[in-house]
Design a protein around this motif. Sequence first.
Motif, mmCIF file in Angstrom:
data_model
loop_
_atom_site.group_PDB
_atom_site.id
_atom_site.type_symbol
_atom_site.label_atom_id
_atom_site.label_comp_id
_atom_site.label_asym_id
_atom_site.label_seq_id
_atom_site.Cartn_x
_atom_site.Cartn_y
_atom_site.Cartn_z
ATOM 1 N N ILE A 9 3.055 -1.152 4.109
ATOM 2 C CA ILE A 9 2.939 0.197 3.553
ATOM 3 C C ILE A 9 4.304 0.781 3.205
ATOM 4 O O ILE A 9 5.272 0.619 3.950
ATOM 5 N N TYR A 60 -5.465 1.731 7.702
ATOM 6 C CA TYR A 60 -4.742 0.643 7.049
ATOM 7 C C TYR A 60 -4.921 -0.696 7.745
ATOM 8 O O TYR A 60 -4.403 -1.706 7.281
ATOM 9 N N GLU A 69 0.857 -1.171 0.000
ATOM 10 C CA GLU A 69 0.000 0.000 0.000
ATOM 11 C C GLU A 69 0.907 1.240 0.000
ATOM 12 O O GLU A 69 2.089 1.148 0.342
#
Length: 243
Positions: free
Chosen positions: A69, A238, A37
Amino acid sequence: MTYGKIEDISIYSESLGEEMQLLIHLPHNYSPLYKYEVLIASDGKDYFQYGRIGRVVDQLMEEGEIEDIIVVGVPYKSVPERRRMYHPDGDRSDAYIRFLAHELVPYLDQEYPTNQIGASRGLIGDSLAATTSLRTALKYPNIFGKVMLHSPYVDDSVLKEVENAEDLSSISIYHIIGEGETEVKTTADGIQDFLTPNRLLKDLLEKKGIPYFYEEFKGDHTWKHWQPDVPRALKMVYGHSLN
């Protein structure tokens, strides 16, 4: 705990006509074999320095609290330049938003193993950086699906943009503001009431029927209050508890 690393690079922006510095945090498990991400932070150096976002991401990933991430910080060059790029009335604000959507995202998708869908891309910012993050997602809801707002500056033009936004069904928004943010000293606009227009923004966003979290904290317009909130914001957005 295992920490990731930060790459300090720059790319040339056609929209802005200059080199833009990027601080790119790659997690400790970074590998081209994985997909990641992406979270883009305006006021990027502040989020790494004051928000400690790199360390927070490392810890939350290690604990399995959030998705994998890559965090991309976009620092500002000077306080006057920050206003020109982030303020709704700034003469470079539209160009900065184009840079984020049409230059930075394609660059990241080309250079890093990203999940190349809007739902995997987020924007985060504080104060004016939160304003430009929100405005970018409003303009490009198919490119950016997550927004985290720490005490955004909100004026009538921002409220109008939100009101006129037709389809925000693909966006989730995390939004906090301090109860003490009624007299905020700004560099160019004097003392401003941030709280009242943020409450108007809340009312508009709730009407949009999107995944939306809003909270007022006891405090003022400083990193003293935003920094402790960074872990929760990341976990909610997230960790998918906001959706």
